[in-house]
Design a protein around this motif. Structure first.
Motif, PDB file in Angstrom:
ATOM      1  N   ASP A  30     -15.938 -17.209 -27.533  1.00  0.00           N
ATOM      2  CA  ASP A  30     -15.715 -17.696 -28.900  1.00  0.00           C
ATOM      3  C   ASP A  30     -14.425 -18.497 -29.010  1.00  0.00           C
ATOM      4  OD1 ASP A  30     -18.097 -16.431 -29.808  1.00  0.00           O
ATOM      5  OD2 ASP A  30     -17.024 -14.529 -29.967  1.00  0.00           O
ATOM      6  N   TYR A  33     -11.417 -16.365 -28.737  1.00  0.00           N
ATOM      7  CA  TYR A  33     -11.208 -15.651 -29.997  1.00  0.00           C
ATOM      8  C   TYR A  33     -10.484 -16.516 -31.032  1.00  0.00           C
ATOM      9  CZ  TYR A  33     -12.637 -11.405 -27.526  1.00  0.00           C
ATOM     10  OH  TYR A  33     -13.336 -10.474 -26.802  1.00  0.00           O
ATOM     11  N   ILE A 186      -9.719  -8.918 -26.700  1.00  0.00           N
ATOM     12  CA  ILE A 186      -9.027  -9.068 -27.973  1.00  0.00           C
ATOM     13  C   ILE A 186      -7.588  -8.565 -27.948  1.00  0.00           C
ATOM     14  CG2 ILE A 186      -9.835  -6.882 -28.982  1.00  0.00           C
ATOM     15  CD1 ILE A 186      -9.698 -10.256 -30.824  1.00  0.00           C
ATOM     16  N   TYR A 189      -4.510 -10.884 -27.431  1.00  0.00           N
ATOM     17  CA  TYR A 189      -4.020 -11.766 -28.490  1.00  0.00           C
ATOM     18  C   TYR A 189      -3.230 -11.032 -29.574  1.00  0.00           C
ATOM     19  CZ  TYR A 189      -7.717 -14.375 -26.192  1.00  0.00           C
ATOM     20  OH  TYR A 189      -8.508 -14.971 -25.256  1.00  0.00           O
TER      21      TYR A 189
END
Length: 197
Positions: A30, A33, A186, A189
């Protein structure tokens, strides 16, 4: 009219990556993210990381153009026949597609998420195109995660091959002691965005 500016501190991302004292597969799905796939590849290279997991072939193409020798695992459905990548086999149809098209793959196990993956280790683990085995676990209780990890360890110990990559996904596995690769997503980040008006 108020304009909100978002600033991303990529140095913190770099520190987050380097702080994990385990072999890593960086998850950049994605558009990393939302942090920018191309920029994150620069960060990864500065950390000497070249193993990645993405959602689809478009993201994989961006990586291979920038880092031709990268190992790129596609986590999503198999929608192409590009042998530069490693695909996820989570059912018999995926396996048949990979074998028919001579594609390398990792097997996904279902150890409790009950979404995708094999409930038991398939015989495909002995196929030459099989390069790895993994599972994913959401952040739940540490006790539950350790239980799943022990189950995975038991499965890997039953495999005679010595050339496979074993990896686990979920931020919960960063702090738990084990010898597997970690798919680092995740949590890479965290604490990196600041906003100002």
């Amino acid at each position: 009219m108020v304009v909100i500016m978002i600033s991303i501190n990529y140095e913190i991302i770099k520190q987050n990556i380097k702080s994990i004292n385990k072999n890593k597969i960086l998850v950049l799905k994605d558009n990393a993210y939302g942090f920018g796939l191309s920029k994150m590849l620069d960060v990864a290279l500065s950390c000497d990381e070249c193993m990645f997991a993405v959602k689809d072939i478009k993201e994989a193409d961006v990586i291979i153009k920038k880092i031709p020798n990268a190992m790129v695992l596609i986590l999503g459905p198999i929608l192409s026949c590009d042998n530069r990548y490693v695909y996820t086999v989570s059912n018999d149809d995926d396996y048949q597609f990979c074998i028919k098209n001579d594609l390398n793959f990792h097997i996904k196990l279902n150890l409790g998420m009950n979404r995708f993956g094999f409930n038991n280790l398939p015989s495909y683990i002995n196929d030459n195109n099989c390069l790895g085995l993994y599972f994913h676990c959401p952040d739940k209780s540490k006790k539950d995660n350790i239980k799943k990890l022990k189950k995975f360890e038991k499965i890997t110990q039953s495999i005679k091959r010595q050339d496979l990559i074993y990896h686990v996904g979920g931020s919960c596995f960063i702090e738990i002691e084990h010898n597997f690769y970690v798919r680092f997503g995740i949590s890479m980040y965290r604490r990196t965005r600041t906003t100002c008006a």
